[in-house]
Write an enzyme that holds these catalytic residues in place. Structure first.
Site, short mmCIF file in Angstrom:
data_model
loop_
_atom_site.label_atom_id
_atom_site.label_comp_id
_atom_site.label_asym_id
_atom_site.label_seq_id
_atom_site.Cartn_x
_atom_site.Cartn_y
_atom_site.Cartn_z
N SER A 95 0.85 -1.19 0.00
CA SER A 95 0.00 0.00 0.00
C SER A 95 0.89 1.25 0.00
O SER A 95 1.64 1.46 -0.95
CB SER A 95 -0.95 -0.05 1.19
OG SER A 95 -2.01 0.86 1.04
N MET A 96 0.83 2.08 1.03
CA MET A 96 1.71 3.24 1.08
C MET A 96 3.17 2.81 0.95
O MET A 96 3.99 3.50 0.32
CB MET A 96 1.52 4.01 2.38
CG MET A 96 2.41 5.24 2.52
SD MET A 96 2.36 6.05 4.14
CE MET A 96 3.38 4.92 5.10
#
Length: 256
Positions: A95-96
């Site tokens: 994700s991030m």
């Protein structure tokens, strides 16, 4: 601060394996800490050292102020990581963390003229695709918590704990700000393979948006889909690890 203490501050389990011939740096999702990958090192061969990157505001660095700008994170980590890229290395980001690993690999290439041997990106659409919504971090608490609930990565008992959320919300808002303020810039594709991992039930990250990572490499590319939602890496970690081991062993195999 000494070299050893500085390394231990940013990188968990780094430089502890004298037999390591390759390092896999793991970068967690928004709000997550290095413990997300705590057990992973047990499932890799001794030739591969699994290091988790610990950002400020997490776990043992909980007293530090979280960073809110991706470029600032990347510049700092790119400097701190230099002593550890003395052997071949790869990145895994979820994700991030996928976005950070991508920009970190770019910065290391620019500063040190070296590519990772493999870039594993997980649960994140390709960086050239604009985010559908960029201002999650500006939402009122109630709406922000509802967005967290929809991602299914934070236990409901935590979301309903006002005291716990008062601690977590600043860190989570900082991380969502990192993603929301990101501005993609065109650059040369990598000279290393890229693998994109996705969850079959992750409504926010489609197969097509993972397939778009293909544009970021001149080498081999693949998409691997696993059962689960946005946090499929927990229920499918063994399958992911098996795949990564296979790919990284190709790098370590003797050249004939």
């Amino acid at each position: 601060m000494t070299f050893i203490s500085q390394v231990n501050k940013w990188f968990v389990n780094a430089n502890v394996n004298s037999a390591a011939k390759l390092r896999l740096f793991c970068i967690p999702y928004a709000g997550g800490g290095a413990s997300a990958f705590y057990e992973w090192s047990h499932f890799f061969p001794k030739e591969i050292e699994v290091c988790s990157i610990q950002l400020p505001g997490r776990e043992n660095r909980g007293a530090e102020v979280p960073l809110t700008n991706l470029q600032q994170i990347v510049e700092i980590v790119a400097e701190e990581i230099q002593p550890l890229i003395n052997i071949p290395f790869a990145f895994l980001g979820h994700s991030m963390g996928a976005l950070i690993s991508f920009e970190l690999a770019r910065t290391i290439r620019q500063k040190s003229n070296v590519n990772p041997v493999h870039l594993f990106v997980s649960g994140r659409h390709a960086p050239q695709i604009p985010c559908a919504k960029q201002d999650y971090h500006l939402l009122p608490d109630e709406q922000f918590i509802q967005e967290l609930r929809s991602l299914n990565g934070t236990p409901e008992i935590v979301l309903q704990d006002a005291e716990m959320m008062s601690i977590l919300l600043p860190r989570l808002r900082a991380d969502f700000s990192v993603c929301g303020s990101y501005q993609y810039k065109n650059d040369e594709p990598f000279e290393c393979p890229i693998t994109a991992f996705g969850g079959k039930n992750d409504n926010g990250v489609t197969y097509q948006s993972l397939e778009a990572w293909r544009e970021q490499t001149k080498r081999e590319f693949s998409v691997c889909m696993y059962p689960g939602d946005h946090f499929f890496l927990y229920e499918s970690k063994y399958e992911m690890i098996e795949f990564m081991c296979k790919q990284l062993r190709l790098v370590l195999a003797p050249k004939i």
